[in-house]
Design a protein around this motif. Structure first.
Motif, mmCIF file in Angstrom:
data_model
loop_
_atom_site.group_PDB
_atom_site.id
_atom_site.type_symbol
_atom_site.label_atom_id
_atom_site.label_comp_id
_atom_site.label_asym_id
_atom_site.label_seq_id
_atom_site.Cartn_x
_atom_site.Cartn_y
_atom_site.Cartn_z
ATOM 1 N N VAL A 349 0.862 -1.184 0.000
ATOM 2 C CA VAL A 349 0.000 0.000 0.000
ATOM 3 C C VAL A 349 0.893 1.228 0.000
ATOM 4 C CG1 VAL A 349 -1.834 1.272 1.162
ATOM 5 C CG2 VAL A 349 -1.788 -1.231 1.291
ATOM 6 N N ILE A 350 0.684 2.086 -1.004
ATOM 7 C CA ILE A 350 1.455 3.323 -1.077
ATOM 8 C C ILE A 350 0.515 4.475 -1.450
ATOM 9 C CG2 ILE A 350 3.675 2.288 -1.682
ATOM 10 C CD1 ILE A 350 3.064 2.930 -4.609
ATOM 11 N N CYS A 351 0.966 5.685 -1.171
ATOM 12 C CA CYS A 351 0.239 6.899 -1.541
ATOM 13 C C CYS A 351 0.975 7.548 -2.705
ATOM 14 C CB CYS A 351 0.167 7.853 -0.348
ATOM 15 S SG CYS A 351 -0.749 9.358 -0.673
ATOM 16 N N VAL A 352 0.228 7.841 -3.785
ATOM 17 C CA VAL A 352 0.839 8.333 -5.017
ATOM 18 C C VAL A 352 0.109 9.577 -5.507
ATOM 19 C CG1 VAL A 352 1.347 7.787 -7.428
ATOM 20 C CG2 VAL A 352 1.558 6.016 -5.682
ATOM 21 N N PRO A 353 0.826 10.630 -5.891
ATOM 22 C CA PRO A 353 0.162 11.806 -6.476
ATOM 23 C C PRO A 353 -0.382 11.486 -7.857
ATOM 24 C CG PRO A 353 2.542 12.078 -6.543
ATOM 25 C CD PRO A 353 2.278 10.844 -5.736
ATOM 26 N N LYS A 354 -1.424 12.213 -8.247
ATOM 27 C CA LYS A 354 -2.106 11.941 -9.504
ATOM 28 C C LYS A 354 -1.167 11.965 -10.705
ATOM 29 C CE LYS A 354 -6.099 13.507 -12.217
ATOM 30 N NZ LYS A 354 -7.224 14.482 -12.274
ATOM 31 N N LYS A 355 -0.262 12.929 -10.730
ATOM 32 C CA LYS A 355 0.620 13.080 -11.888
ATOM 33 C C LYS A 355 1.575 11.897 -12.060
ATOM 34 C CE LYS A 355 3.960 15.889 -9.307
ATOM 35 N NZ LYS A 355 4.653 17.209 -9.239
ATOM 36 N N ALA A 356 1.812 11.142 -10.970
ATOM 37 C CA ALA A 356 2.731 9.999 -11.048
ATOM 38 C C ALA A 356 1.990 8.670 -11.000
ATOM 39 C CB ALA A 356 3.742 10.072 -9.902
ATOM 40 N N LEU A 357 0.662 8.697 -11.140
ATOM 41 C CA LEU A 357 -0.141 7.499 -10.928
ATOM 42 C C LEU A 357 0.179 6.393 -11.936
ATOM 43 C CD1 LEU A 357 -2.355 6.223 -9.239
ATOM 44 C CD2 LEU A 357 -4.044 7.263 -10.758
ATOM 45 N N TYR A 358 0.075 6.692 -13.225
ATOM 46 C CA TYR A 358 0.285 5.659 -14.234
ATOM 47 C C TYR A 358 1.726 5.144 -14.210
ATOM 48 C CZ TYR A 358 0.202 3.138 -18.650
ATOM 49 O OH TYR A 358 0.284 2.162 -19.610
ATOM 50 N N LYS A 359 2.672 6.038 -14.003
ATOM 51 C CA LYS A 359 4.073 5.619 -13.932
ATOM 52 C C LYS A 359 4.291 4.678 -12.755
ATOM 53 C CE LYS A 359 8.770 7.527 -13.959
ATOM 54 N NZ LYS A 359 9.582 8.773 -13.932
ATOM 55 N N SER A 360 3.617 4.943 -11.646
ATOM 56 C CA SER A 360 3.744 4.076 -10.472
ATOM 57 C C SER A 360 3.181 2.696 -10.745
ATOM 58 C CB SER A 360 3.018 4.707 -9.281
ATOM 59 O OG SER A 360 3.576 5.956 -8.957
ATOM 60 N N GLN A 362 3.036 1.223 -13.660
ATOM 61 C CA GLN A 362 3.996 0.558 -14.537
ATOM 62 C C GLN A 362 5.179 -0.002 -13.748
ATOM 63 O OE1 GLN A 362 4.598 3.898 -17.321
ATOM 64 N NE2 GLN A 362 3.909 2.530 -18.969
ATOM 65 N N GLN A 363 5.677 0.774 -12.776
ATOM 66 C CA GLN A 363 6.814 0.320 -11.978
ATOM 67 C C GLN A 363 6.430 -0.845 -11.081
ATOM 68 O OE1 GLN A 363 8.384 3.781 -9.971
ATOM 69 N NE2 GLN A 363 9.264 4.633 -11.855
ATOM 70 N N LEU A 364 5.202 -0.833 -10.556
ATOM 71 C CA LEU A 364 4.729 -1.955 -9.752
ATOM 72 C C LEU A 364 4.679 -3.236 -10.574
ATOM 73 C CD1 LEU A 364 1.869 -0.516 -7.508
ATOM 74 C CD2 LEU A 364 3.912 -1.717 -6.722
ATOM 75 N N ARG A 365 4.162 -3.129 -11.771
ATOM 76 C CA ARG A 365 4.099 -4.300 -12.654
ATOM 77 C C ARG A 365 5.500 -4.814 -12.992
ATOM 78 N NH1 ARG A 365 -0.320 -1.916 -16.960
ATOM 79 N NH2 ARG A 365 -2.231 -2.575 -15.887
ATOM 80 N N ALA A 366 6.429 -3.887 -13.168
ATOM 81 C CA ALA A 366 7.789 -4.266 -13.560
ATOM 82 C C ALA A 366 8.491 -5.097 -12.483
ATOM 83 C CB ALA A 366 8.608 -3.019 -13.874
ATOM 84 N N ILE A 367 8.113 -4.916 -11.230
ATOM 85 C CA ILE A 367 8.762 -5.674 -10.151
ATOM 86 C C ILE A 367 7.887 -6.814 -9.648
ATOM 87 C CG2 ILE A 367 10.193 -3.730 -9.410
ATOM 88 C CD1 ILE A 367 8.194 -3.203 -7.159
ATOM 89 N N GLY A 368 6.822 -7.137 -10.432
ATOM 90 C CA GLY A 368 6.019 -8.301 -10.087
ATOM 91 C C GLY A 368 4.702 -8.022 -9.408
ATOM 92 N N GLY A 369 4.270 -6.794 -9.369
ATOM 93 C CA GLY A 369 2.998 -6.455 -8.734
ATOM 94 C C GLY A 369 1.824 -6.857 -9.610
#
Length: 397
Positions: A349-360, A362-369
């Protein structure tokens, strides 16, 4: 003021003039187009004039009073903010000037003109208020009893700025310094500035070395004053600047007097002396801070395989957009296999600003999320808001 002194002695509750200007520089003049009246009214406030200044004492009443703008965009945005913070204003009749906030006990809401909110904070008739910083600065005139509790409510954004024509003698003038150095301005023929800010205007000019200036008020749109020949420049509030451009006016470098937005302001005397005001202010401040901090933030939840919570946390923190507010929350996801309970997955569970949402994501998927869930945040409460500590420091508490 000497002619008014006997009147104030006879009627301590008299209103002060609409504005009072002190100009140490003899070459700066103020011309007011409207007459100013002084009237006596019935009030619980105890006021007196001491050395030419209005001295307000704490008003004898039990209820806490909050002043809100009565009309316009600022009024609508203020009510929206309060509603978003679960502090909806209950007004039985839209024509009534008094309302309540059911979530705040012993609190009265008074709808007033912004400038009257500031004046009544000074006089002791109000304890708290929401207005633009420009209004506090203009009508508060540096009064030490006024304390800015929250300086950025994130609406009502504008700037108080000097604007001059794009044509004629001003065609090649693009800065305040160049404006001041123009040889046209003399004692006999000063720079004429039309404005409604007859305190901040002269103060700004004096501080920036413009000596030969005459201020005047004008009815209606100030943007028309230069074209009509009744002013050389204007000093007015600017949002987008579109109106200035449409009237062949331009802002100049160094000509911004004040950056403004909505603020929560309070009476120092009320905070210290009136029962319940400080506690109510604390609650309002915390609600504002929690809501404003959450605006544009999202909670992102995902599942990830890992040998331990530490292993998963290390992979998450290796990505620049996944750190969250203080770091990710990692907890085991239990499932039953072959009759045994085990934790093969971990929930992140993390808190992410709107502008970085999609990038976050993508990064989660890249590490197996996987199984990524996203939901908007409503409030983020800190252990203690920094603005509350600042307020207590200002009050010496």
């Amino acid at each position: 003021m000497s002619l008014l002194q006997p009147y104030f002695q006879q009627c301590p509750s008299a209103f002060t003039p609409a504005f009072s200007i002190s100009t140490p520089c003899p070459s700066i003049y103020i011309s007011v187009s409207k007459r100013t009246f002084i009237s006596c009214c019935s009030s619980q406030s105890q006021t007196a004039v001491v050395n030419g200044k209005l001295d307000a004492r704490i008003v004898e009443r039990d209820e806490i009073r909050i002043g809100l703008p009565s009309k316009g965009r600022m009024a609508a945005d203020t009510l929206d903010l309060l509603k978003d913070c679960q502090l909806s204003v209950k007004q039985v009749n839209p024509r009534q000037y008094v309302a309540e906030i059911p979530q705040l006990s012993n609190v009265e809401v008074w709808f007033q003109r912004p400038k009257d909110i500031v004046r009544k904070l000074v006089s002791g008739d109000l304890d708290l208020g929401i207005v633009g910083l420009d209004t506090v600065s203009e009508y508060g005139q540096g009064n030490e009893d006024l304390i800015i509790v929250h300086d950025a409510l994130e609406y009502g954004d504008c700037r108080l700025s000097i604007a001059i024509p794009k044509y004629g003698i001003f065609e090649n003038i693009n800065s305040l310094k160049e404006l001041a150095q123009m040889p046209q301005w003399t004692v006999e023929k000063p720079l004429r500035v039309a404005t409604g800010f007859t305190y901040l205007g002269p103060k700004f000019m004096q501080e920036n070395g413009l000596k030969h200036v005459m201020f005047s008020t004008a009815d209606g749109a100030l943007e028309a004053a230069p074209a009509m020949g009744i002013a050389d420049a204007i000093l007015d509030l600017v949002s987008s600047g579109t109106t200035l451009k449409e009237n062949n006016l331009k802002e100049i470098e160094g000509g911004v007097v004040l950056e403004s937005q909505a603020v929560l302001v309070a009476s120092r005397k009320a905070l210290i002396q009136r029962k319940g005001v400080l506690d109510t202010t604390h609650e309002i401040l915390e609600r504002f801070e929690a809501h404003l901090r959450a605006v544009g933030q999202f909670t992102v939840t995902a599942n990830m395989r890992g040998s331990s919570a530490e292993d998963v946390a290390e992979r998450v923190l290796s990505q620049p957009s996944l750190s969250g507010l203080q770091g990710p929350t990692v907890s085991p996801v239990f499932c039953k296999r072959d009759g045994k309970v085990s934790a093969d997955y971990y929930a992140i569970v993390i808190c992410v600003p709107k502008k970085a949402l999609y990038k976050s994501v993508q990064q989660l998927r890249a590490i197996g999320g996987s199984g990524v869930l996203i939901s908007p945040l409503t409030y983020i409460f800190d252990e203690e808001t920094p603005r509350w500590r600042e307020l207590l420091s200002k009050l010496g508490l």
